[in-house]
Structure formats: C-alpha cells, structure tokens
Design a protein around this motif. Structure first.
Motif, short mmCIF file in Angstrom:
data_model
loop_
_atom_site.label_atom_id
_atom_site.label_comp_id
_atom_site.label_asym_id
_atom_site.label_seq_id
_atom_site.Cartn_x
_atom_site.Cartn_y
_atom_site.Cartn_z
N PHE A 115 0.83 -1.14 -0.18
CA PHE A 115 0.07 -0.01 0.06
C PHE A 115 0.84 1.32 0.11
O PHE A 115 2.07 1.11 0.07
CB PHE A 115 -1.01 0.17 1.32
CG PHE A 115 -0.06 0.07 2.54
CD1 PHE A 115 -0.05 1.53 3.25
CD2 PHE A 115 0.22 -0.94 3.24
CE1 PHE A 115 0.64 1.32 4.28
CE2 PHE A 115 0.90 -0.90 4.60
CZ PHE A 115 1.09 0.24 4.96
N LYS A 116 0.26 2.35 -0.31
CA LYS A 116 1.07 3.75 -0.27
C LYS A 116 0.35 4.46 0.64
O LYS A 116 -0.75 5.06 0.42
CB LYS A 116 1.00 4.14 -1.80
CG LYS A 116 1.63 3.46 -2.80
CD LYS A 116 1.75 4.16 -4.13
CE LYS A 116 2.48 3.29 -5.21
NZ LYS A 116 2.48 3.96 -6.75
N SER A 117 1.06 4.53 1.76
CA SER A 117 0.40 5.46 2.99
C SER A 117 0.49 7.07 2.46
O SER A 117 1.40 7.36 1.86
CB SER A 117 1.22 5.28 4.08
OG SER A 117 2.53 5.35 4.06
N VAL A 118 -0.34 7.67 3.24
CA VAL A 118 -0.38 9.24 2.93
C VAL A 118 0.99 9.80 3.62
O VAL A 118 1.30 9.38 4.53
CB VAL A 118 -1.65 9.74 3.72
CG1 VAL A 118 -1.64 11.34 3.71
CG2 VAL A 118 -2.87 9.31 3.21
N GLN A 166 -3.68 16.54 -0.37
CA GLN A 166 -4.27 15.07 -0.11
C GLN A 166 -5.80 15.43 -0.41
O GLN A 166 -6.39 16.57 -0.36
CB GLN A 166 -4.38 14.89 1.45
CG GLN A 166 -2.88 14.61 2.11
CD GLN A 166 -2.23 13.42 1.32
OE1 GLN A 166 -2.96 12.60 0.67
NE2 GLN A 166 -0.92 13.29 1.52
N TYR A 181 -9.77 13.99 0.23
CA TYR A 181 -10.47 13.17 1.17
C TYR A 181 -11.96 13.46 1.16
O TYR A 181 -12.29 14.68 0.78
CB TYR A 181 -9.85 13.01 2.70
CG TYR A 181 -9.84 14.62 3.48
CD1 TYR A 181 -10.59 15.09 3.86
CD2 TYR A 181 -8.69 15.47 2.91
CE1 TYR A 181 -10.62 16.40 4.40
CE2 TYR A 181 -8.57 16.41 3.34
CZ TYR A 181 -9.54 17.03 4.16
OH TYR A 181 -9.33 18.41 4.71
N ALA A 229 -7.37 11.43 5.09
CA ALA A 229 -6.97 11.14 3.91
C ALA A 229 -6.35 9.72 3.96
O ALA A 229 -6.52 8.88 3.10
CB ALA A 229 -5.90 11.83 3.18
N GLU A 230 -5.70 9.45 5.09
CA GLU A 230 -5.57 7.88 5.25
C GLU A 230 -6.48 7.07 5.23
O GLU A 230 -6.56 5.71 4.82
CB GLU A 230 -4.60 8.07 6.59
CG GLU A 230 -4.04 6.63 6.93
CD GLU A 230 -3.07 5.84 5.91
OE1 GLU A 230 -2.65 4.61 6.19
OE2 GLU A 230 -2.47 6.74 5.22
N GLU A 237 -9.38 7.42 3.80
CA GLU A 237 -9.95 7.41 2.38
C GLU A 237 -9.02 6.18 1.53
O GLU A 237 -9.50 5.29 0.77
CB GLU A 237 -9.87 8.61 1.53
CG GLU A 237 -10.94 9.64 2.00
CD GLU A 237 -12.10 8.94 1.79
OE1 GLU A 237 -12.51 8.59 0.70
OE2 GLU A 237 -13.21 9.14 2.52
N ARG A 238 -7.70 6.31 1.96
CA ARG A 238 -6.57 5.27 1.19
C ARG A 238 -6.98 3.90 1.78
O ARG A 238 -7.11 2.91 0.88
CB ARG A 238 -5.32 5.76 1.71
CG ARG A 238 -4.32 5.00 1.02
CD ARG A 238 -3.92 3.50 1.50
NE ARG A 238 -3.39 3.77 2.90
CZ ARG A 238 -3.30 2.64 3.51
NH1 ARG A 238 -3.93 1.43 3.22
NH2 ARG A 238 -3.32 2.70 4.83
N GLU A 245 -10.21 2.46 -0.01
CA GLU A 245 -10.11 2.51 -1.62
C GLU A 245 -9.24 1.06 -1.76
O GLU A 245 -9.62 0.16 -2.44
CB GLU A 245 -9.26 3.67 -2.38
CG GLU A 245 -8.88 3.34 -3.40
CD GLU A 245 -10.11 3.02 -4.66
OE1 GLU A 245 -9.80 2.52 -5.48
OE2 GLU A 245 -11.22 3.40 -3.92
N ASP A 246 -8.17 0.84 -0.64
CA ASP A 246 -7.68 -0.47 -0.86
C ASP A 246 -8.44 -1.70 -0.31
O ASP A 246 -8.47 -2.64 -1.14
CB ASP A 246 -6.18 -0.34 0.15
CG ASP A 246 -5.29 0.67 -0.36
OD1 ASP A 246 -5.41 0.91 -1.44
OD2 ASP A 246 -4.30 0.64 0.43
#
Length: 376
Positions: free
Chosen positions: A242-245, A251, A253, A273-274, A276-277, A280-281
């Motif tokens: 994964f690509k963390s914020v 950002q 969100y 934002a994290e 939201e990431r 999505e993952d």
C-alpha cells in the motif's frame, strides 16, 4: 513475493505438461494452461517485477493495463527519432542519434563501422534517402516496414526478452501514423502530430497497447482492468502492499458531504486522507479476491519499509480485515491464519519451466496471388 509467485506458476505448468494438474469438469480433466492463470497487480512497476521473474523461468506472459497508451512506450519515442532522421537525411546528427538508440539494436562495432568508414556512411545515407522516397510515394507504413527489415530489427528483437512487445508496438504505431497521415499536411505535419502525442498521450481505444500475441500466455492484469472478469487461478503477490499518506503533500479526502482537495493538510486532514486510502484499498482487495474461479494465491508476510523495525502489515487492507495488530509478530500472524479456511504454507522453490516437445513452429507465410489494384 514475485519469485515465489513465479516459482509456483512454473511448478503448476510443469505438472500440467505431465498431465498432473488440471480442472475436473464433468468427469473429465481439462489440463491447466498458461491462459488459465492471472496475476493481479496495481501498476506497471509491479507488473514488470513479476514478469521478469516469470521470464527467468521460461514462462511467457502478457501485461494488460486499463490506461496504457502506445505513445507512452519507448517505441513511440524511437519511431519519432527514426522519422526525423529519414525526413532530414542531410542532418547527420539526426541519423546518428537514430542509429544509436537502444531500440535500433546496433552493436558498437557496427556503429563504429558506419561512423568511421566514409563509403559505408554514404551507402547508409543513400539507403535512408530511399526510405524517404518510399515514405513520399507509398506512405509512412511502407517506409517503417522497409526500415525494420533493412536493419533486421524483427529478428533481433524476437531473440530478446520482450521482443514481441517491441515489434507489436512499432507495427501499431505504423498503422496509427498511416491513418493520421491522411489528415495531415505532409511529413512535417505528421511529425508535429506524433510529437504532440508523446507529450500528451490520450487513452482512446485505438491508442491503447495491443496484446503482443494471442498464444497461451499467463496474464498479468491491473486490478482495475480485472473488474467484471474471472480467471481460473488468481495470484496476488503484492496484495499487502500500500502507499500510505505522506506529510507535506496535497491530499484528497471526503469530509462527510463533499470531496476535498487539501493543499496544506493538517494532522486531522492527513488522518482523513489515510482513511480514504484504506477504504479504497479494501475496495480493490474485494475486486481482486472475487476474480478467481478455482483458487486464489495471496502473498502474505510481515514486511517493513526502510529502516523501520516494525511491520506495517496492519495498515494494509488485508491486515486491517484480518485484525492484525500494529506491531505484529510472526506467531500472531500464524495464529490468525490458522483460524481461516486457507492453506497457509510457504511455497517450494522451483526452477525453469521445460518447454513441451511439441511446441508449435512458425510456418511459411501465405503468398498473395491476386493482382493489386492501385488508385492514383
């Protein structure tokens, strides 16, 4: 993970060649084929990593992406350089640049021969003038075809890894250029159009990368591209990635009512934002896990980034759904997996896939016997 994935695929395909791996369908056994296998990845970087490992084991594959344009390829830049050299053959620097490209596949000895032998250089430039004449009389497609065969590029490329991909891209570009030349004013107009496409590639159907072969190949597919599709066997070697914020970056969100693009996010914005990431993952994980028909292989392990001493597995979608702690240990991970109806086990190492004895050989090309009608 890429090595383990490639090892298992090579092992399964070797078993299939021996009649020991397949699918039971209506009391019959359908032998496992490379096209039954899909490896789902996030992007071209993951695809390149796993395809390199497959190639090292003599397993051929094809990469399918939902947004790759032919004009983003190295071949597009090379074709532009070749065409410029052909159009302005009097400019020796352009021809030298074209000949020295990696895609031109000229050895140092061959380049030295052209550059230092005046007669050899004159013969070459005369040949390029003939290419320009072909371009003007028969079109850019005929000119590029002549260029390829004069320098024996198809044979050179097909003897290399990803050579079929290169040839497919160049032929695709030649077709696009031939079609576009009917709308452009001369050679200069066509070159301007090609240069513009390289700077701002589009995503139309005509410009998407084509499959380099319709043969039986392992499919490497982006998760986005795989939506709505099914594959008999699915491998997810990088599913825990994964690509963390990152701090200090804008950002995007959802604040509860609308999507926000925050150019100077504070800690609360970074936390949103994290989240939201992660959501999505999780959606991507759902898509990936629902693609297989018979079996799904997941690359799962404790990993860290840089000099970090603790694993970040808990921040991945899979780690979050499994309830992995923030500082997981191998024992904890094993205990979590034991409670699941999965066969969690290390995969055995495996060597190269042995090519079957009855590998199909290329046959002679068909001969055109009908007369060609030309319009003037």
């Amino acid at each position: 993970m890429a090595q383990a994935c490639a090892d298992e695929i090579a092992r399964l395909l070797q078993l299939a060649q021996q009649g020991q791996a397949g699918f039971a369908i209506n009391d019959d056994i359908k032998s496992l084929q490379p096209a039954d296998i899909a490896i789902l990845v996030r992007d071209r970087n993951e695809a390149a990593l796993v395809r390199r490992e497959l190639s090292a084991r003599n397993v051929r594959s094809v990469y399918l992406s939902d947004n790759d344009s032919i004009f983003q390829s190295a071949e597009a830049s090379a074709v532009l350089t070749w065409l410029r050299a052909c159009q302005q053959v009097e400019d020796e620097s352009l021809l030298r640049a074209a000949l020295a490209l990696p895609l031109s596949s000229n050895s140092d000895a061959q380049l030295s021969h052209w550059y230092n032998d005046e007669q050899a250089w004159e013969q070459l430039t005369e040949q390029v003038r003939l290419f320009r004449q072909i371009w003007r009389q028969k079109g850019v497609l005929a000119m590029l075809s002549s260029w390829l065969h004069y320098f024996s590029l198809p044979a050179k490329w097909l003897a290399q890894e990803q050579g079929e991909r290169r040839l497919t891209n160049v032929l695709h570009l030649a077709e696009l250029l031939q079609s576009e030349s009917q709308q452009r004013d001369g050679e200069s107009g066509l070159l301007r159009w090609l240069a513009e496409q390289l700077q701002s590639p589009k995503s139309s159907d005509e410009q998407q990368l084509r499959l380099e072969s319709d043969q039986q190949l392992v499919q490497v597919v982006t998760i986005h591209k795989s939506k709505g599709l099914q594959y008999n066997l699915v491998f997810l070697p990088f599913i825990c990635g994964f690509k963390s914020v990152k701090k200090g970056q804008p950002q995007r969100y959802f604040n509860g009512t609308e999507m926000v693009l925050d150019l100077t996010p504070d800690d609360a914005a970074l936390q949103s934002a994290e989240r939201e990431r992660l959501l999505e993952d999780i959606r991507l994980l759902y898509v990936a896990l629902t693609r297989p028909v018979y079996a799904c292989y997941l690359g799962l392990g404790l990993f860290s980034e840089g000099n970090a001493k603790q694993s970040k597995l808990s921040q991945s979608a899979l780690g979050y759904l499994l309830g992995i702690g923030e500082q997981p240990t191998l024992t904890e991970l094993q205990q979590v997996l034991v409670r699941l109806p999965w066969q969690a086990q290390p995969l055995p190492a495996y060597g190269k896939l042995t090519a079957p004895a009855d590998t199909a050989q290329l046959t002679s090309a068909l001969t055109l016997k009908a007369a060609l009608k030309r319009e003037h």
